[in-house]
Scaffold this motif. Structure first.
Motif, PDB file in Angstrom:
ATOM      1  N   VAL A   1       0.831  -1.202   0.000  1.00  0.00           N
ATOM      2  CA  VAL A   1       0.000   0.000   0.000  1.00  0.00           C
ATOM      3  C   VAL A   1       0.868   1.256   0.000  1.00  0.00           C
ATOM      4  CG1 VAL A   1      -1.749   1.293   1.297  1.00  0.00           C
ATOM      5  CG2 VAL A   1      -1.874  -1.209   1.181  1.00  0.00           C
TER       6      VAL A   1
ATOM      7  N   ASN B   1       1.386   3.896  -2.782  1.00  0.00           N
ATOM      8  CA  ASN B   1       0.351   4.894  -3.046  1.00  0.00           C
ATOM      9  C   ASN B   1       0.319   5.994  -1.984  1.00  0.00           C
ATOM     10  OD1 ASN B   1      -0.620   3.412  -5.325  1.00  0.00           O
ATOM     11  ND2 ASN B   1      -1.718   2.039  -3.924  1.00  0.00           N
TER      12      ASN B   1
ATOM     13  N   GLU C   1       2.481   9.133  -0.250  1.00  0.00           N
ATOM     14  CA  GLU C   1       3.611  10.023  -0.466  1.00  0.00           C
ATOM     15  C   GLU C   1       4.430  10.225   0.806  1.00  0.00           C
ATOM     16  OE1 GLU C   1       2.099  13.640  -2.037  1.00  0.00           O
ATOM     17  OE2 GLU C   1       1.451  12.735  -3.947  1.00  0.00           O
TER      18      GLU C   1
ATOM     19  N   GLU D   1      -5.217  -1.122   3.073  1.00  0.00           N
ATOM     20  CA  GLU D   1      -5.578  -0.412   1.845  1.00  0.00           C
ATOM     21  C   GLU D   1      -6.454   0.819   2.091  1.00  0.00           C
ATOM     22  OE1 GLU D   1      -8.263  -4.139   2.109  1.00  0.00           O
ATOM     23  OE2 GLU D   1      -6.158  -3.608   2.465  1.00  0.00           O
TER      24      GLU D   1
ATOM     25  N   PRO E   1      -4.453   5.173   2.264  1.00  0.00           N
ATOM     26  CA  PRO E   1      -4.422   6.311   1.332  1.00  0.00           C
ATOM     27  C   PRO E   1      -5.698   7.154   1.392  1.00  0.00           C
ATOM     28  CG  PRO E   1      -3.589   4.338   0.259  1.00  0.00           C
ATOM     29  CD  PRO E   1      -4.163   3.900   1.575  1.00  0.00           C
TER      30      PRO E   1
END
Length: 308
Positions: A25, A28, A30, A100, A103
């Motif tokens: 994960v 995705n 930053e 998941e 993000p």
């Protein structure tokens, strides 16, 4: 930086699976990640697994190992104290908390004025019916009698801002109930729902009895309603006994004394005695909490970290 706090108790099988899923994960996300694993006196090879993970990813993986089992609440507190991130999340190692969602949770905080994104189970599928029943009753009771609202099905898995975590760390009480503390400190929170998941490996350390004791602690820590209930029960019993006594006296004066009724008398005595013991037990629970707070014992003791 995003700090991921993971309390661990006998999770040697789950930890490699957990970190692999989160790393999938992470592409995705930053933010730079730091893992803070808190070994809560595990009896298996959890600590050795954490040492190996730190050697593999020294810039990412940190760990704290307690001198004994202090409980999940102590693990959460230690992790929050050690976290350096601007965003902090709490997750279980068994992957019942879906990585998941991270993000989306980060996006929700960064694009709005909320301070926390919590998660809750949409249902209790796969859970024993009796456990589900008592869990729902717990939330109903604590929300009815307490001053702090708790969301039914809410998990410890949540993403918080640094400001909210700093506020939580100011709550230094020994008797901790994190779900209540998360709500008590305030800050704007939104919830994401997800389908219930089973553990990926290992066995849960939460038995029905341990969950029951945990729920009692939650009610006692955030509500004085049990004391009020005990007082009301005592007052009603006293008034009822007074009325019954007057009735017996007047009946004896009018109709004469009778020797019948011993079974019912013994039943009444046992009933009233049971109520008294119940009320004393409730009061004793609160006194026990006060006793533990006044000892000023540390919430946890660290035996080993990745730094030593």
């Amino acid at each position: 930086m995003l700090s991921i706090i993971v309390p661990c108790y006998n999770e040697e099988e789950s930890l490699p699976l957990f970190i692999n899923e989160v790393e999938k994960v992470a592409v995705n996300i930053e933010h730079k990640l730091e893992y803070i694993f808190v070994n809560d006196g595990s009896k298996d090879q959890t600590l050795q697994v954490l040492r190996n993970l730190h050697k593999q990813m020294p810039d990412k993986v940190r760990y704290i190992s307690f001198s004994k089992n202090f409980g999940k609440e102590a693990g959460l507190y230690a992790g929050l104290q050690a976290a350096k991130g601007d965003l902090i999340t709490v997750m279980d190692a068994d992957l019942q908390d879906p990585p998941e969602l991270l993000p989306q949770m980060i996006q929700m905080i960064e694009e709005s004025d909320i301070d926390c994104v919590g998660t809750r189970r949409a249902d209790r599928q796969g859970e024993p019916p009796i456990r589900s029943f008592f869990a729902k009753m717990f939330y109903k009771l604590v929300n009815k009698f307490g001053d702090t609202e708790m969301v039914d099905g809410a998990r410890d898995f949540r993403l918080m801002t640094r400001q909210m975590v700093d506020a939580i760390l100011e709550v230094t009480e020994y008797n901790r109930f994190s779900k209540g503390i998360f709500s008590w400190v305030g800050f704007k929170t939104e919830y994401l729902s997800y389908e219930n998941r089973e553990r990926v490996a290992g066995e849960t350390s939460w038995s029905f009895w341990s969950l029951f004791k945990y729920s009692i602690d939650g009610i006692v820590n955030f509500s004085d309603a049990p004391l009020t209930i005990a007082s009301v029960i005592g007052a009603i019993s006293c008034i009822g006994a007074g009325i019954a006594l007057l009735f017996i006296v007047f009946r004896a004066l009018i109709f004469g004394d009778h020797t019948e009724g011993w079974p019912s008398l013994v039943s009444i005595i046992l009933f009233v005695s049971g109520i008294q013991l119940l009320c004393i037990g409730i009061i004793g629970k609160y006194i026990g909490k006060i006793f533990l707070e006044t000892k000023k014992r540390p919430i946890y003791i660290v035996k080993e970290t990745e730094e030593k």
